[in-house]
Scaffold this motif. Structure first.
Motif, PDB file in Angstrom:
ATOM      1  N   LEU A   1     -16.115 -43.293 -34.189  1.00 26.15           N
ATOM      2  CA  LEU A   1     -14.889 -43.862 -35.134  1.00 26.15           C
ATOM      3  C   LEU A   1     -15.459 -43.286 -36.659  1.00 26.15           C
ATOM      4  O   LEU A   1     -14.792 -43.081 -37.363  1.00 26.15           O
ATOM      5  CB  LEU A   1     -15.034 -45.037 -34.740  1.00 26.15           C
ATOM      6  CG  LEU A   1     -13.714 -45.951 -35.359  1.00 26.15           C
ATOM      7  CD1 LEU A   1     -12.366 -45.079 -34.843  1.00 26.15           C
ATOM      8  CD2 LEU A   1     -13.639 -47.272 -34.766  1.00 26.15           C
ATOM      9  N   ILE A   2     -16.877 -43.648 -36.683  1.00 26.62           N
ATOM     10  CA  ILE A   2     -17.294 -43.416 -38.046  1.00 26.62           C
ATOM     11  C   ILE A   2     -17.215 -41.901 -38.455  1.00 26.62           C
ATOM     12  O   ILE A   2     -16.884 -41.406 -39.533  1.00 26.62           O
ATOM     13  CB  ILE A   2     -18.964 -43.881 -38.107  1.00 26.62           C
ATOM     14  CG1 ILE A   2     -18.921 -45.498 -37.881  1.00 26.62           C
ATOM     15  CG2 ILE A   2     -19.613 -43.538 -39.537  1.00 26.62           C
ATOM     16  CD1 ILE A   2     -18.176 -46.150 -39.152  1.00 26.62           C
ATOM     17  N   GLU A   3     -17.415 -41.055 -37.602  1.00 28.82           N
ATOM     18  CA  GLU A   3     -17.599 -39.522 -37.764  1.00 28.82           C
ATOM     19  C   GLU A   3     -16.198 -39.340 -38.215  1.00 28.82           C
ATOM     20  O   GLU A   3     -15.756 -38.253 -39.104  1.00 28.82           O
ATOM     21  CB  GLU A   3     -17.895 -38.714 -36.562  1.00 28.82           C
ATOM     22  CG  GLU A   3     -19.501 -38.903 -36.336  1.00 28.82           C
ATOM     23  CD  GLU A   3     -20.281 -38.370 -37.728  1.00 28.82           C
ATOM     24  OE1 GLU A   3     -19.855 -37.268 -38.270  1.00 28.82           O
ATOM     25  OE2 GLU A   3     -21.439 -38.951 -37.967  1.00 28.82           O
ATOM     26  N   LEU A   4     -14.914 -39.955 -37.748  1.00 29.21           N
ATOM     27  CA  LEU A   4     -13.772 -39.557 -38.086  1.00 29.21           C
ATOM     28  C   LEU A   4     -13.481 -39.912 -39.466  1.00 29.21           C
ATOM     29  O   LEU A   4     -12.668 -39.207 -40.202  1.00 29.21           O
ATOM     30  CB  LEU A   4     -12.677 -40.245 -37.084  1.00 29.21           C
ATOM     31  CG  LEU A   4     -12.526 -40.038 -35.725  1.00 29.21           C
ATOM     32  CD1 LEU A   4     -11.693 -40.709 -34.954  1.00 29.21           C
ATOM     33  CD2 LEU A   4     -12.041 -38.457 -35.676  1.00 29.21           C
ATOM     34  N   VAL A   5     -14.106 -40.914 -39.909  1.00 27.83           N
ATOM     35  CA  VAL A   5     -13.723 -41.341 -41.319  1.00 27.83           C
ATOM     36  C   VAL A   5     -14.643 -41.038 -42.503  1.00 27.83           C
ATOM     37  O   VAL A   5     -14.590 -41.117 -43.641  1.00 27.83           O
ATOM     38  CB  VAL A   5     -13.452 -43.161 -41.311  1.00 27.83           C
ATOM     39  CG1 VAL A   5     -12.250 -43.211 -40.699  1.00 27.83           C
ATOM     40  CG2 VAL A   5     -14.635 -43.752 -41.212  1.00 27.83           C
ATOM     41  N   LYS A   6     -15.887 -40.509 -42.171  1.00 32.70           N
ATOM     42  CA  LYS A   6     -16.855 -40.139 -43.032  1.00 32.70           C
ATOM     43  C   LYS A   6     -16.644 -39.248 -44.110  1.00 32.70           C
ATOM     44  O   LYS A   6     -16.770 -39.516 -45.157  1.00 32.70           O
ATOM     45  CB  LYS A   6     -18.073 -39.508 -42.198  1.00 32.70           C
ATOM     46  CG  LYS A   6     -19.327 -39.291 -42.971  1.00 32.70           C
ATOM     47  CD  LYS A   6     -20.404 -38.367 -42.011  1.00 32.70           C
ATOM     48  CE  LYS A   6     -21.624 -39.352 -41.421  1.00 32.70           C
ATOM     49  NZ  LYS A   6     -22.521 -38.554 -40.951  1.00 32.70           N
TER      50      LYS A   6
ATOM     51  N   LYS B   1     -15.543 -49.071 -50.707  1.00 31.62           N
ATOM     52  CA  LYS B   1     -15.290 -49.255 -52.376  1.00 31.62           C
ATOM     53  C   LYS B   1     -15.944 -50.530 -52.545  1.00 31.62           C
ATOM     54  O   LYS B   1     -16.557 -50.488 -53.642  1.00 31.62           O
ATOM     55  CB  LYS B   1     -14.084 -49.269 -52.342  1.00 31.62           C
ATOM     56  CG  LYS B   1     -13.083 -47.921 -52.285  1.00 31.62           C
ATOM     57  CD  LYS B   1     -11.688 -48.079 -52.826  1.00 31.62           C
ATOM     58  CE  LYS B   1     -10.884 -46.819 -52.578  1.00 31.62           C
ATOM     59  NZ  LYS B   1      -9.389 -47.115 -52.945  1.00 31.62           N
ATOM     60  N   ASN B   2     -16.039 -51.647 -51.773  1.00 38.53           N
ATOM     61  CA  ASN B   2     -16.528 -52.781 -52.457  1.00 38.53           C
ATOM     62  C   ASN B   2     -18.031 -52.798 -52.569  1.00 38.53           C
ATOM     63  O   ASN B   2     -18.659 -53.178 -53.265  1.00 38.53           O
ATOM     64  CB  ASN B   2     -16.218 -53.869 -51.366  1.00 38.53           C
ATOM     65  CG  ASN B   2     -14.978 -54.379 -51.791  1.00 38.53           C
ATOM     66  OD1 ASN B   2     -14.148 -54.121 -52.769  1.00 38.53           O
ATOM     67  ND2 ASN B   2     -14.030 -55.149 -50.651  1.00 38.53           N
ATOM     68  N   GLU B   3     -18.772 -51.866 -51.415  1.00 37.03           N
ATOM     69  CA  GLU B   3     -20.160 -51.585 -51.438  1.00 37.03           C
ATOM     70  C   GLU B   3     -20.371 -50.739 -52.805  1.00 37.03           C
ATOM     71  O   GLU B   3     -21.555 -51.115 -53.333  1.00 37.03           O
ATOM     72  CB  GLU B   3     -20.660 -50.995 -50.253  1.00 37.03           C
ATOM     73  CG  GLU B   3     -20.554 -51.795 -48.969  1.00 37.03           C
ATOM     74  CD  GLU B   3     -21.468 -53.271 -49.204  1.00 37.03           C
ATOM     75  OE1 GLU B   3     -22.481 -52.935 -49.717  1.00 37.03           O
ATOM     76  OE2 GLU B   3     -20.924 -54.065 -48.801  1.00 37.03           O
ATOM     77  N   CYS B   4     -19.548 -49.697 -53.020  1.00 38.74           N
ATOM     78  CA  CYS B   4     -19.850 -48.963 -54.176  1.00 38.74           C
ATOM     79  C   CYS B   4     -19.889 -49.767 -55.284  1.00 38.74           C
ATOM     80  O   CYS B   4     -20.836 -49.630 -56.256  1.00 38.74           O
ATOM     81  CB  CYS B   4     -18.883 -47.842 -53.973  1.00 38.74           C
ATOM     82  SG  CYS B   4     -18.846 -46.760 -52.953  1.00 38.74           S
TER      83      CYS B   4
ATOM     84  N   ASP C   1     -13.700 -39.219 -45.576  1.00 31.43           N
ATOM     85  CA  ASP C   1     -13.145 -39.822 -46.447  1.00 31.43           C
ATOM     86  C   ASP C   1     -13.841 -40.800 -47.231  1.00 31.43           C
ATOM     87  O   ASP C   1     -13.726 -41.023 -48.558  1.00 31.43           O
ATOM     88  CB  ASP C   1     -11.792 -40.839 -45.770  1.00 31.43           C
ATOM     89  CG  ASP C   1     -10.945 -39.891 -45.077  1.00 31.43           C
ATOM     90  OD1 ASP C   1     -10.190 -39.134 -45.927  1.00 31.43           O
ATOM     91  OD2 ASP C   1     -10.574 -39.975 -43.929  1.00 31.43           O
ATOM     92  N   LEU C   2     -15.073 -41.346 -46.728  1.00 28.25           N
ATOM     93  CA  LEU C   2     -15.740 -42.024 -47.162  1.00 28.25           C
ATOM     94  C   LEU C   2     -16.691 -41.405 -48.426  1.00 28.25           C
ATOM     95  O   LEU C   2     -16.833 -41.701 -49.356  1.00 28.25           O
ATOM     96  CB  LEU C   2     -16.699 -42.949 -46.404  1.00 28.25           C
ATOM     97  CG  LEU C   2     -16.060 -43.569 -45.426  1.00 28.25           C
ATOM     98  CD1 LEU C   2     -17.084 -44.577 -44.345  1.00 28.25           C
ATOM     99  CD2 LEU C   2     -15.287 -44.967 -46.006  1.00 28.25           C
TER     100      LEU C   2
END
Length: 120
Positions: free
Chosen positions: A35-40, A90-93, A42-43
């Motif tokens: 799942l993370i690989e799918l959104v990586k 975004k909050n972490e950034c 975009d992040l």
């Protein structure tokens, strides 16, 4: 009415997200990694606009993975997973930038104080 290729792609993406989220909620860490690989991508697009260094990007990314995995059960609408995790990122950034700015201000005050003491 026939589905367009884009609609088929979107529905298959949504189905993939849904299946991976379901497996992740059942404790399947490999499904969450997928799942993370799918959104990586975009992040990382967000990261390049918000953070200064690769170390900061890695820190934000790691915190996002941990927080999102821990709070996945609070995701109400699985279709919004991508926007949900991007918001966490975004909050972490923003947190990293806040700490950087705060530390820079403290450093500058110390330097100014030392400079003023030297001139006495």
């Amino acid at each position: 009415m026939m589905e367009t290729l884009i609609e088929k792609s979107l529905s298959s993406d949504e189905q993939a997200y849904d299946e991976l989220i379901e497996k992740s909620l059942s404790g399947d860490e490999h499904a969450y990694a997928e799942l993370i690989e799918l959104v990586k991508p975009d992040l990382y697009k967000v990261a390049r606009t918000k953070l200064r260094s690769l170390d900061d990007i890695d820190d934000a990314f790691q915190e996002t993975i941990l927080k999102s995995y821990k709070n996945l059960n609070q995701l109400n609408n699985r279709k919004s997973f991508k926007s949900w995790i991007v918001t966490i990122f975004k909050n972490e950034c923003n947190n990293i930038n806040y700490k950087y700015n705060r530390n820079t201000k403290i450093f500058n005050k110390v330097v100014d104080t030392l400079d003023s003491e030297e001139s006495i």
